[in-house]
Design an enzyme around this catalytic site. Structure first.
Site, mmCIF file in Angstrom:
data_model
loop_
_atom_site.group_PDB
_atom_site.id
_atom_site.type_symbol
_atom_site.label_atom_id
_atom_site.label_comp_id
_atom_site.label_asym_id
_atom_site.label_seq_id
_atom_site.Cartn_x
_atom_site.Cartn_y
_atom_site.Cartn_z
ATOM 1 N N GLU A 114 22.020 3.657 126.537
ATOM 2 C CA GLU A 114 21.509 3.768 125.155
ATOM 3 C C GLU A 114 21.401 2.430 124.435
ATOM 4 O OE1 GLU A 114 23.738 5.793 126.511
ATOM 5 O OE2 GLU A 114 23.078 7.851 126.143
ATOM 6 N N GLY A 173 21.755 11.008 128.255
ATOM 7 C CA GLY A 173 22.034 12.442 128.087
ATOM 8 C C GLY A 173 22.264 13.153 129.410
ATOM 9 N N GLU A 187 25.801 12.482 130.222
ATOM 10 C CA GLU A 187 26.578 13.294 129.263
ATOM 11 C C GLU A 187 26.560 14.775 129.650
ATOM 12 O OE1 GLU A 187 24.271 11.388 126.047
ATOM 13 O OE2 GLU A 187 26.187 11.271 124.995
ATOM 14 N N ALA A 203 17.961 11.831 127.391
ATOM 15 C CA ALA A 203 17.192 12.540 126.368
ATOM 16 C C ALA A 203 15.760 12.018 126.457
ATOM 17 C CB ALA A 203 17.777 12.253 124.999
HETATM 18 N N1 COA Z 1 12.581 9.975 128.336
HETATM 19 C C1 COA Z 1 11.261 10.144 128.483
HETATM 20 N N2 COA Z 1 10.592 9.855 129.596
HETATM 21 C C2 COA Z 1 11.311 9.365 130.613
HETATM 22 C C3 COA Z 1 12.686 9.148 130.548
HETATM 23 C C4 COA Z 1 13.325 9.483 129.345
HETATM 24 N N3 COA Z 1 14.644 9.334 129.178
HETATM 25 N N4 COA Z 1 13.116 8.630 131.724
HETATM 26 C C5 COA Z 1 12.028 8.542 132.513
HETATM 27 N N5 COA Z 1 10.928 8.984 131.849
HETATM 28 C C6 COA Z 1 9.565 9.070 132.339
HETATM 29 C C7 COA Z 1 8.916 7.688 132.418
HETATM 30 O O1 COA Z 1 8.421 7.305 131.136
HETATM 31 C C8 COA Z 1 7.836 7.958 133.417
HETATM 32 O O2 COA Z 1 6.777 8.655 132.783
HETATM 33 P P1 COA Z 1 5.225 8.275 133.109
HETATM 34 O O3 COA Z 1 5.074 8.567 134.592
HETATM 35 O O4 COA Z 1 4.445 9.204 132.242
HETATM 36 O O5 COA Z 1 5.082 6.816 132.791
HETATM 37 C C9 COA Z 1 8.484 8.936 134.390
HETATM 38 O O6 COA Z 1 9.555 9.546 133.680
HETATM 39 C C10 COA Z 1 9.038 8.274 135.630
HETATM 40 O O7 COA Z 1 9.927 7.234 135.221
HETATM 41 P P2 COA Z 1 9.746 5.690 135.623
HETATM 42 O O8 COA Z 1 10.409 4.866 134.560
HETATM 43 O O9 COA Z 1 8.318 5.389 135.938
HETATM 44 O O10 COA Z 1 10.612 5.665 136.990
HETATM 45 P P3 COA Z 1 11.345 4.413 137.624
HETATM 46 O O11 COA Z 1 11.758 4.850 138.980
HETATM 47 O O12 COA Z 1 10.529 3.170 137.490
HETATM 48 O O13 COA Z 1 12.674 4.207 136.722
HETATM 49 C C11 COA Z 1 14.617 4.924 135.489
HETATM 50 C C12 COA Z 1 13.653 5.178 136.684
HETATM 51 C C13 COA Z 1 15.549 6.107 135.402
HETATM 52 C C14 COA Z 1 15.406 3.634 135.736
HETATM 53 C C15 COA Z 1 13.788 4.772 134.194
HETATM 54 O O14 COA Z 1 12.914 5.899 134.092
HETATM 55 C C16 COA Z 1 14.600 4.708 132.921
HETATM 56 O O15 COA Z 1 15.178 3.682 132.625
HETATM 57 N N6 COA Z 1 14.620 5.826 132.157
HETATM 58 C C17 COA Z 1 15.257 5.871 130.859
HETATM 59 C C18 COA Z 1 16.721 5.991 130.982
HETATM 60 C C19 COA Z 1 17.351 5.983 129.619
HETATM 61 O O16 COA Z 1 17.294 5.021 128.868
HETATM 62 N N7 COA Z 1 17.975 7.091 129.286
HETATM 63 C C20 COA Z 1 18.706 7.229 128.063
HETATM 64 C C21 COA Z 1 17.896 7.867 127.031
HETATM 65 S S1 COA Z 1 18.866 8.050 125.544
#
Ligand code: COA
Length: 259
Positions: free
Chosen positions: A134, A111, A114, A65
């Site tokens: 989460e 999400g 999910e 999400a």
């Molecule tokens: N919501 C909003 N933005 C998100 C996102 C999310 N769930 N997941 C990734 N993004 C965004 C990042 O903020 C980043 O934006 P920016 O370029 O404006 O800074 C962009 O997507 C790229 O992600 P980034 O974190 O830089 O890539 P990465 O390769 O370093 O890491 C992940 C990849 C997937 C490990 C990391 O993005 C992450 O942990 N995401 C969240 C996962 C999460 O907690 N999901 C559950 C949500 S309830």
């Protein structure tokens, strides 16, 4: 027609690609609404015989999400967010009378995992990664993750993944039964189309009854889904959730206090 989705109808198979690659295809309000609209079409349009759901780019299916939309929404807003997703998208996919296949092409987190689990079954590329992170945000899954993960991989492993927030790769996801097959990324959509073509050669009414009956066999306690939405909302009233989501957006590690 859809600002967040790419669509292509090929031989009765609708390929829906969630298209926010710069945000790893995170599910914001617009994606949920667009998916809700397109699913209405899937239910009613006779030209659509089956669906492949995938993500744009080579990095992510859906990374969760959209965390930027979590700020200040509170317990009621959190529960509403989860309920809206369930009504418009997640339960609609699960109950869709036509086969819906997830082609997981990268991160499927929160999400995103999910969403893949709401589909009737899943295939993945070798670079796919699954997880329910989460708890890192002071939250729990809100789109059915506690229920469907438990149904798919069993209670012990679901407890571990949900509590540790560990990410697993495609091979382990296959071992656990979370995905059925793993392919090189370049072959993923070809294989997805092949399996849907096979299913589409069978009797559509029989297929729709299979979906209903298998869903009933796998159905968790109804309260499980209702309680998940309630507890997801409750997390939004905690200081830890504010800390967890703020820490993610500030790109630092969260410090939780249990408040
Ligand atoms: N919501 C909003 N933005 C998100 C996102 C999310 N769930 N997941 C990734 N993004 C965004 C990042 O903020 C980043 O934006 P920016 O370029 O404006 O800074 C962009 O997507 C790229 O992600 P980034 O974190 O830089 O890539 P990465 O390769 O370093 O890491 C992940 C990849 C997937 C490990 C990391 O993005 C992450 O942990 N995401 C969240 C996962 C999460 O907690 N999901 C559950 C949500 S309830």
């Amino acid at each position: 027609m859809y600002s967040t989705l790419l669509t292509a109808l090929e031989n009765g198979t609708l390929i829906i690609t969630i298209n926010r690659p710069d945000k790893l295809n995170a599910l914001n309000k617009d994606v949920i609404e667009d998916l809700g609209k397109i699913l209405e079409d899937v239910y009613t349009n006779n030209e659509i015989k089956g669906v492949i759901l995938t993500g744009a780019g080579e990095k992510a299916f859906v990374a969760g999400a959209d965390i930027t939309e979590f700020g200040g929404i509170g317990a009621v807003g959190g529960a509403e967010l989860a309920q809206k997703g369930a009504d418009l998208v997640f339960n609609k996919i699960e109950k869709c009378p036509k086969p819906v296949l997830a082609a997981v092409n990268g991160f499927a987190l929160g999400g995103g995992c999910e969403l893949a689990m709401a589909c009737h079954f899943r295939i993945a590329s070798e670079n796919a990664k699954f997880g329910q992170p989460e708890v890192n945000l002071g939250l729990i899954p809100g789109y059915g993750g506690t229920q469907r993960l438990t149904q798919l991989i069993g209670k012990g492993k679901a407890m571990e993944l949900l509590m540790t927030a560990d990410m697993i790769g495609a091979a382990e996801a296959k071992d656990l039964g979370l995905v059925n097959h793993v392919y090189p990324l370049a072959e993923l959509l070809v294989k997805a189309k092949e399996v849907l073509a096979k299913i589409q050669s069978k009797a559509p009414i029989a297929i729709s009854h299979i979906i209903t009956c298998v869903n009933e066999a796998a159905a968790a306690e109804k309260n499980g889904f209702i309680n998940e939405i309630k507890y997801f909302g409750a997390c939004f009233a905690t200081e830890d959730m504010v800390e967890g989501t703020t820490a993610f957006l500030e790109k630092r590690k969260a410090i939780f206090k249990g408040k």
